[in-house]
Design a protein around this motif. Sequence first.
Motif, PDB file in Angstrom:
ATOM      1  N   ILE A  55       0.755  -1.447  -0.111  1.00  0.00           N
ATOM      2  CA  ILE A  55      -0.296  -0.105   0.032  1.00  0.00           C
ATOM      3  C   ILE A  55       0.871   1.422  -0.077  1.00  0.00           C
ATOM      4  CG2 ILE A  55      -1.782   1.472   1.287  1.00  0.00           C
ATOM      5  CD1 ILE A  55      -2.838  -1.329   2.354  1.00  0.00           C
ATOM      6  N   MET A  56       1.986   1.264   0.924  1.00  0.00           N
ATOM      7  CA  MET A  56       2.895   2.243   0.999  1.00  0.00           C
ATOM      8  C   MET A  56       3.369   2.789  -0.430  1.00  0.00           C
ATOM      9  SD  MET A  56       4.455   2.039   4.842  1.00  0.00           S
ATOM     10  CE  MET A  56       4.281   3.810   5.350  1.00  0.00           C
ATOM     11  N   LEU A  57       3.961   1.728  -0.955  1.00  0.00           N
ATOM     12  CA  LEU A  57       4.582   1.901  -2.295  1.00  0.00           C
ATOM     13  C   LEU A  57       3.710   2.337  -3.291  1.00  0.00           C
ATOM     14  CD1 LEU A  57       6.835   1.375  -4.384  1.00  0.00           C
ATOM     15  CD2 LEU A  57       6.412  -0.933  -4.433  1.00  0.00           C
ATOM     16  N   ARG A  58       2.267   2.115  -3.359  1.00  0.00           N
ATOM     17  CA  ARG A  58       1.465   2.017  -4.586  1.00  0.00           C
ATOM     18  C   ARG A  58       1.165   3.844  -4.199  1.00  0.00           C
ATOM     19  NH1 ARG A  58      -3.799   0.939  -4.141  1.00  0.00           N
ATOM     20  NH2 ARG A  58      -3.801  -0.305  -2.503  1.00  0.00           N
ATOM     21  N   ALA A  59       1.105   4.036  -3.009  1.00  0.00           N
ATOM     22  CA  ALA A  59       0.809   5.629  -2.747  1.00  0.00           C
ATOM     23  C   ALA A  59       2.016   6.473  -3.120  1.00  0.00           C
ATOM     24  CB  ALA A  59       0.525   5.755  -1.148  1.00  0.00           C
ATOM     25  N   ALA A  60       3.107   6.039  -2.706  1.00  0.00           N
ATOM     26  CA  ALA A  60       4.567   6.648  -3.269  1.00  0.00           C
ATOM     27  C   ALA A  60       4.356   6.850  -4.746  1.00  0.00           C
ATOM     28  CB  ALA A  60       5.610   5.911  -2.700  1.00  0.00           C
ATOM     29  N   GLU A  61       4.106   5.869  -5.534  1.00  0.00           N
ATOM     30  CA  GLU A  61       3.879   5.854  -6.984  1.00  0.00           C
ATOM     31  C   GLU A  61       3.024   6.805  -7.425  1.00  0.00           C
ATOM     32  OE1 GLU A  61       5.701   1.381  -7.684  1.00  0.00           O
ATOM     33  OE2 GLU A  61       3.492   1.831  -7.453  1.00  0.00           O
ATOM     34  N   ALA A  62       1.651   6.771  -6.637  1.00  0.00           N
ATOM     35  CA  ALA A  62       0.637   7.665  -7.065  1.00  0.00           C
ATOM     36  C   ALA A  62       1.090   9.279  -6.992  1.00  0.00           C
ATOM     37  CB  ALA A  62      -0.395   7.373  -6.277  1.00  0.00           C
ATOM     38  N   ILE A  63       1.655   9.430  -5.946  1.00  0.00           N
ATOM     39  CA  ILE A  63       2.247  10.889  -5.545  1.00  0.00           C
ATOM     40  C   ILE A  63       3.379  11.067  -6.489  1.00  0.00           C
ATOM     41  CG2 ILE A  63       3.309  12.569  -3.678  1.00  0.00           C
ATOM     42  CD1 ILE A  63       0.221  11.734  -3.499  1.00  0.00           C
ATOM     43  N   SER A  83      -4.320   7.771   3.716  1.00  0.00           N
ATOM     44  CA  SER A  83      -3.578   8.381   4.501  1.00  0.00           C
ATOM     45  C   SER A  83      -2.341   8.691   4.004  1.00  0.00           C
ATOM     46  CB  SER A  83      -3.462   7.856   5.787  1.00  0.00           C
ATOM     47  OG  SER A  83      -2.853   8.377   6.884  1.00  0.00           O
ATOM     48  N   VAL A  84      -1.730   7.614   3.313  1.00  0.00           N
ATOM     49  CA  VAL A  84      -0.075   7.481   3.207  1.00  0.00           C
ATOM     50  C   VAL A  84      -0.285   8.762   1.894  1.00  0.00           C
ATOM     51  CG1 VAL A  84       1.543   6.408   2.180  1.00  0.00           C
ATOM     52  CG2 VAL A  84       0.251   5.227   3.764  1.00  0.00           C
ATOM     53  N   CYS A  85      -1.011   8.561   0.982  1.00  0.00           N
ATOM     54  CA  CYS A  85      -1.190   9.559  -0.206  1.00  0.00           C
ATOM     55  C   CYS A  85      -1.080  11.053   0.310  1.00  0.00           C
ATOM     56  CB  CYS A  85      -2.307   9.433  -1.075  1.00  0.00           C
ATOM     57  SG  CYS A  85      -2.121   7.791  -2.357  1.00  0.00           S
ATOM     58  N   HIS A  86      -1.864  11.250   1.183  1.00  0.00           N
ATOM     59  CA  HIS A  86      -2.126  12.618   1.956  1.00  0.00           C
ATOM     60  C   HIS A  86      -0.841  13.196   2.501  1.00  0.00           C
ATOM     61  CE1 HIS A  86      -3.907  16.106   3.894  1.00  0.00           C
ATOM     62  NE2 HIS A  86      -3.288  15.511   5.239  1.00  0.00           N
ATOM     63  N   GLU A  87      -0.399  12.400   3.519  1.00  0.00           N
ATOM     64  CA  GLU A  87       1.057  12.573   4.127  1.00  0.00           C
ATOM     65  C   GLU A  87       2.149  12.881   3.073  1.00  0.00           C
ATOM     66  OE1 GLU A  87       1.063  13.925   6.843  1.00  0.00           O
ATOM     67  OE2 GLU A  87      -0.927  13.095   7.650  1.00  0.00           O
ATOM     68  N   LEU A  88       2.196  11.989   1.999  1.00  0.00           N
ATOM     69  CA  LEU A  88       3.341  12.150   1.064  1.00  0.00           C
ATOM     70  C   LEU A  88       3.226  13.373   0.228  1.00  0.00           C
ATOM     71  CD1 LEU A  88       3.938   8.381  -0.125  1.00  0.00           C
ATOM     72  CD2 LEU A  88       5.456   9.915   1.137  1.00  0.00           C
ATOM     73  N   GLU A  89       1.816  13.799   0.026  1.00  0.00           N
ATOM     74  CA  GLU A  89       1.447  14.995  -0.790  1.00  0.00           C
ATOM     75  C   GLU A  89       1.928  16.208  -0.072  1.00  0.00           C
ATOM     76  OE1 GLU A  89      -1.006  15.934  -4.320  1.00  0.00           O
ATOM     77  OE2 GLU A  89      -2.373  15.509  -2.867  1.00  0.00           O
ATOM     78  N   GLN A  90       1.484  16.163   1.140  1.00  0.00           N
ATOM     79  CA  GLN A  90       2.004  17.211   2.012  1.00  0.00           C
ATOM     80  C   GLN A  90       3.558  17.518   2.072  1.00  0.00           C
ATOM     81  OE1 GLN A  90      -0.240  19.610   3.549  1.00  0.00           O
ATOM     82  NE2 GLN A  90      -1.484  18.417   2.011  1.00  0.00           N
ATOM     83  N   ILE A  91       4.257  16.406   2.120  1.00  0.00           N
ATOM     84  CA  ILE A  91       5.523  16.518   1.842  1.00  0.00           C
ATOM     85  C   ILE A  91       6.162  17.112   0.859  1.00  0.00           C
ATOM     86  CG2 ILE A  91       7.888  15.222   1.914  1.00  0.00           C
ATOM     87  CD1 ILE A  91       6.649  13.123   3.951  1.00  0.00           C
TER      88      ILE A  91
END
Length: 364
Positions: A228-236, A319-327
């Motif tokens: 899930i974390m990798l998918r979120a990182a790839e999306a961002i 949640s992971v997407c949101h935090e990575l996008e904020q970064i």
Amino acid sequence: MKILLLGEYSNVHATLAQGLRQLGHEVTVVSNGDFWKNYPRDIDVSRPKGMLGGLRLTARIATLLPRLKGYDVVQLINPLFFELRAERLAPIYRYLRRHNRRMVLCAMGMDYYWVSENTVNKPLRYGDFNIGDRLRTDEPALREQREWMGTAKEQLNRLIATDCDDIVAGLYEYVVCYQPHFASKLHFVPMPIVPQSPEPVVSDTPPSPIKVFVGISRGRNAYKGTDIMLRAAEAIATRHPSRITIVKAEGVPYEQYQHMMDSSDVILDQLYSYTPAMNALLAMSKGIVCVGGGEPENYDILNEHELRPIINVEPTFESVCHELEQIALHPERIPLLKRQSIAYIKRHHDYLKVAQEYERIYKG
């Protein structure tokens, strides 16, 4: 003291041994190096490959046992401290108990109490086996339940936990699972990390692009939430290609893994955790920002009221997407979080401080 550390989990025993030796103790580490991670040890007990691997390892340990006598402390990283079936480990434990002074069990990974408590009583809001009141149904979680509950592994864990002198939990989550059963001999000791020398210098200039590191453990992606974390990182990274790049390490030895991590700014680690474990703590010592487990309970058990270096996420893709996008949108936050990460490790996880806490337990 003469101390024997049996087994390995994410470099805990190898690192603790360094601290205990600095304090003047004679320490022997016997392990398989934590499989492919190949962490340092004094005596290797890796299981040979092939159908006769178990028999060959049993023979190797039988010849080794006379050397594992006369220690002031024997510490087991897990009830499964050798790569043998639980039925074979029980008599080995009894032998070690008879021929050494103090037995210590670590609560730092997969075992019966971890599986049972999180499956039956669910003391955590989310974790490896439940999300709220709902049990996880992915195959790795189901497999661990089958292997640890109502089996010889459960019997072995109960035997050792009941019989040993002390139990040391390395994370808040493990304290919660052992507390109802063994409060009188349970200790919380943070995991040991050797601080970087020289201390990393953190630039005031935000990184561009931000390098996000993802370590992929063979066969445990879904269980740990790495998928899930990798998918979120790839999306961002797709959404902000000039701001985010991904560094991916899969199944590489420890030294290569560290080298790949070194140039990163952010690490994604353990979606279902309340706390950073050894992988994230090592990264934080290098001034890498952890996105993962940073719940209030983590800071409370450490009595930490100032530093907040971890970007905490809920166990969801969103949640992971949101935090990575904020970064990605606010990279100016990163230098402060990097500095706090280094300070956090020095304050709570310095291997010498941790070794002193173990020393106090060993002395009774």
